[in-house]
Design an enzyme around this catalytic site. Structure first.
Site, PDB file in Angstrom:
ATOM      1  N   GLN A 336      55.246  24.840  20.210  1.00 45.94           N
ATOM      2  CA  GLN A 336      54.187  24.202  19.409  1.00 45.94           C
ATOM      3  C   GLN A 336      53.317  25.255  18.720  1.00 45.94           C
ATOM      4  OE1 GLN A 336      54.266  21.005  19.120  1.00 45.94           O
ATOM      5  NE2 GLN A 336      52.407  20.651  17.948  1.00 45.94           N
ATOM      6  N   GLU A 363      69.838  23.843  42.218  1.00 46.87           N
ATOM      7  CA  GLU A 363      69.355  24.212  43.564  1.00 46.87           C
ATOM      8  C   GLU A 363      68.360  23.173  44.095  1.00 46.87           C
ATOM      9  OE1 GLU A 363      69.096  28.224  44.702  1.00 46.87           O
ATOM     10  OE2 GLU A 363      70.518  28.873  43.168  1.00 46.87           O
TER      11      GLU A 363
HETATM   12  N1  CAA Z   1      66.694  23.684  55.789  1.00 47.94           N
HETATM   13  C1  CAA Z   1      67.396  23.732  56.937  1.00 47.94           C
HETATM   14  N2  CAA Z   1      68.045  22.666  57.448  1.00 47.94           N
HETATM   15  C2  CAA Z   1      67.972  21.518  56.764  1.00 47.94           C
HETATM   16  C3  CAA Z   1      67.260  21.403  55.541  1.00 47.94           C
HETATM   17  C4  CAA Z   1      66.609  22.546  55.069  1.00 47.94           C
HETATM   18  N3  CAA Z   1      65.919  22.542  53.915  1.00 47.94           N
HETATM   19  N4  CAA Z   1      67.406  20.146  55.072  1.00 47.94           N
HETATM   20  C5  CAA Z   1      68.149  19.482  55.961  1.00 47.94           C
HETATM   21  N5  CAA Z   1      68.512  20.319  56.979  1.00 47.94           N
HETATM   22  C6  CAA Z   1      69.309  19.989  58.151  1.00 47.94           C
HETATM   23  C7  CAA Z   1      68.628  18.875  58.967  1.00 47.94           C
HETATM   24  O1  CAA Z   1      67.759  19.423  59.925  1.00 47.94           O
HETATM   25  C8  CAA Z   1      69.805  18.150  59.585  1.00 47.94           C
HETATM   26  O2  CAA Z   1      70.239  18.821  60.750  1.00 47.94           O
HETATM   27  P1  CAA Z   1      70.181  18.083  62.223  1.00 47.94           P
HETATM   28  O3  CAA Z   1      70.960  16.813  62.083  1.00 47.94           O
HETATM   29  O4  CAA Z   1      70.765  19.066  63.167  1.00 47.94           O
HETATM   30  O5  CAA Z   1      68.716  17.830  62.452  1.00 47.94           O
HETATM   31  C9  CAA Z   1      70.900  18.310  58.549  1.00 47.94           C
HETATM   32  O6  CAA Z   1      70.554  19.421  57.734  1.00 47.94           O
HETATM   33  C10 CAA Z   1      71.092  17.074  57.691  1.00 47.94           C
HETATM   34  O7  CAA Z   1      69.842  16.792  57.111  1.00 47.94           O
HETATM   35  P2  CAA Z   1      69.401  15.388  56.582  1.00 47.94           P
HETATM   36  O8  CAA Z   1      69.784  14.319  57.566  1.00 47.94           O
HETATM   37  O9  CAA Z   1      67.980  15.514  56.218  1.00 47.94           O
HETATM   38  O10 CAA Z   1      70.332  15.222  55.299  1.00 47.94           O
HETATM   39  P3  CAA Z   1      70.179  14.264  54.069  1.00 47.94           P
HETATM   40  O11 CAA Z   1      71.520  13.698  53.778  1.00 47.94           O
HETATM   41  O12 CAA Z   1      69.035  13.336  54.250  1.00 47.94           O
HETATM   42  O13 CAA Z   1      69.899  15.298  52.832  1.00 47.94           O
HETATM   43  C11 CAA Z   1      68.670  16.733  51.406  1.00 47.94           C
HETATM   44  C12 CAA Z   1      68.906  16.211  52.834  1.00 47.94           C
HETATM   45  C13 CAA Z   1      67.400  17.571  51.522  1.00 47.94           C
HETATM   46  C14 CAA Z   1      68.463  15.628  50.408  1.00 47.94           C
HETATM   47  C15 CAA Z   1      69.876  17.609  50.982  1.00 47.94           C
HETATM   48  O14 CAA Z   1      71.033  16.825  50.785  1.00 47.94           O
HETATM   49  C16 CAA Z   1      69.631  18.445  49.744  1.00 47.94           C
HETATM   50  O15 CAA Z   1      68.953  19.470  49.821  1.00 47.94           O
HETATM   51  N6  CAA Z   1      70.200  18.067  48.583  1.00 47.94           N
HETATM   52  C17 CAA Z   1      70.145  18.876  47.362  1.00 47.94           C
HETATM   53  C18 CAA Z   1      71.342  19.764  47.276  1.00 47.94           C
HETATM   54  C19 CAA Z   1      71.112  20.936  46.369  1.00 47.94           C
HETATM   55  O16 CAA Z   1      70.073  21.581  46.392  1.00 47.94           O
HETATM   56  N7  CAA Z   1      72.143  21.281  45.587  1.00 47.94           N
HETATM   57  C20 CAA Z   1      72.087  22.424  44.751  1.00 47.94           C
HETATM   58  C21 CAA Z   1      73.465  22.895  44.456  1.00 47.94           C
HETATM   59  S1  CAA Z   1      73.655  24.631  44.530  1.00 47.94           S
HETATM   60  C22 CAA Z   1      73.224  25.236  42.998  1.00 47.94           C
HETATM   61  O17 CAA Z   1      72.645  24.569  42.194  1.00 47.94           O
HETATM   62  C23 CAA Z   1      73.533  26.676  42.824  1.00 47.94           C
HETATM   63  C24 CAA Z   1      73.646  27.131  41.421  1.00 47.94           C
HETATM   64  O18 CAA Z   1      74.727  27.307  40.930  1.00 47.94           O
HETATM   65  C25 CAA Z   1      72.456  27.544  40.666  1.00 47.94           C
END
Ligand code: CAA
Length: 379
Positions: A336, A363
């Protein structure tokens, strides 16, 4: 609390700034237009130590802190966000993941060449139908005794073609849900592994984003990271750190656009004086500078917590959520301020505006960051 940077941190910042100005700036507009990956420049980034900044020197890394990494990411992203996403993935997803959770053999074989940039890494979690919902992995890693049989497709993989080491997340035991997921180190050249089409993107067009196909790829068991079923936790824990990298990238895109807008506003005259002397522009600059400073402090806070070995998941998500919004808002305002010139390619700000958008998506989208943050708040 100390807001001063150390001599070493200032030196890293200066080195990254000089590298970006001398090596990345020339040709950045053409690379964006022709979707050309900055291969030569990335090689030089490796030689200068920007691809394994935080890796222990015993594995060929720079042994630097995360604050230095934020500073370098900001400087590189000001000029070329396509180069900085390669840097971010290699540093904070691939190198960090292997260093933190890999075996000694994996570190010797893979981390050492990744830390110097001799090899480039890719992190392969997203799939055509598993983006935000990352537990819905359709790629399978069937346990065949001494190896896994890998089948499936990965989408939108940064460094997809340039990489030679891939961290691939796949489902081994569907009944166990996320506890049945593994992460395997896959090498380019393994039979059955094919790099698919390159994506034609809105922004970061110089980055190398591909789909990947795996058909009966035999991956030795020793290439699994961590225990059986650790793959999802590995991905989540690695992404916690990755988000500091992308937050810093967003910060750099924002501060790059701000610096261009500030300089332009002092040169461009309207109504008999530089536009920087009009309050409409001054207020925009004040908002931009304030928001960028706040984004920078959130990045530093997350980086500091990580360096102190404290829990940094929430802080990293907050930094990414906020900095990516600042990147979007600031680049729109920078266009802008440039007026008609902002809408053409020579002035860089339109590219930065297009590049900013991805920081709200990859991510973990901004909506996913809010899930991560609110879960921590409600614990
Ligand atoms: N750190 C550590 N552990 C974690 C966590 C975190 N941020 N989030 C979840 N977990 C663990 C949980 O503790 C759980 O473990 P337990 O069962 O032992 O307690 C396990 O992981 C499963 O967790 P949830 O039941 O919470 O899982 P969910 O299905 O509800 O999903 C979510 C959680 C946060 C939505 C996750 O799916 C997520 O982060 N999604 C986004 C994915 C993402 O960021 N993709 C990016 C792709 S990579 C990329 O982009 C790279 C590139 O090229 C630039």
């Amino acid at each position: 609390m100390n807001f001063e940077l150390t001599e070493e941190q200032l030196a890293v910042q200066q080195a990254a700034r000089e590298f970006a100005q001398t090596e990345l700036l020339p040709g950045v507009i053409e690379r964006d237009e022709t979707q050309t990956f900055p291969l030569e420049q990335v090689k030089k980034m490796g030689e200068l130590g920007f691809l394994g900044m935080m890796v222990d020197p015993k594995y060929n890394g720079g042994g630097m802190d995360t604050i230095s990494y934020v500073l370098a990411m900001e400087e590189i992203s000001k000029i070329d966000a396509s180069a900085s996403v390669c840097m971010s993935v290699n540093n904070s997803l691939v190198c960090w993941g292997i260093e933190k959770y890999g075996t000694e053999e994996q570190k010797e074989k893979y981390l050492k060449p990744l830390a110097t940039g001799e090899k480039i890494g890719a992190f392969c979690l997203s799939e055509p139908e598993a983006g935000s919902d990352a537990t819905s992995q359709q790629t399978t890693a069937e346990d065949r005794g001494d190896h896994y049989l890998l089948n499936g497709t990965k989408n939108w993989i940064t460094n997809g073609n340039t990489a030679s080491v891939y961290l691939v997340v796949a489902q081994t035991d569907r009944e166990k849900g996320h506890k049945g997921i593994n992460c395997l180190i896959v090498e380019k050249g393994m039979e059955g592994f094919v790099v698919g089409k390159k994506e034609n993107k809105l922004g970061i067009r110089g980055s190398d984003t591909h789909s990947l196909m795996f058909t009966d790829v035999k991956v030795p068991k020793e290439n699994r990271i961590g225990d059986d079923g650790f793959g999802f936790k590995f991905a989540m824990s690695t992404l916690n750190g990755g988000r500091i990298g992308i937050a810093s990238q967003a910060l750099g895109i924002a501060s790059g656009a701000y610096e261009l807008a500030l300089a332009y506003s002092k040169e461009r005259k309207a109504f008999g004086k530089p536009i920087s002397q009009h309050q409409a522009i001054q207020f925009k600059l004040a908002d931009m500078a304030t928001e960028i400073e706040a984004a920078r402090l959130l990045c530093f806070k997350a980086a500091h917590l990580k360096d102190q070995k404290k829990d940094f998941g929430k802080a990293g998500a907050m930094a990414k959520l906020f900095a990516s919004k600042v990147a979007m808002d600031t680049t729109i305002e920078a266009v802008q301020i440039h007026g008609g010139y902002g809408y053409v390619k020579e002035y860089h700000v339109e590219r930065l505006m297009r590049d900013a958008k991805i920081t709200q998506i990859y991510e973990g989208t901004s909506e996913i960051q809010k899930i991560v943050i609110s879960r921590e708040l409600l614990k």
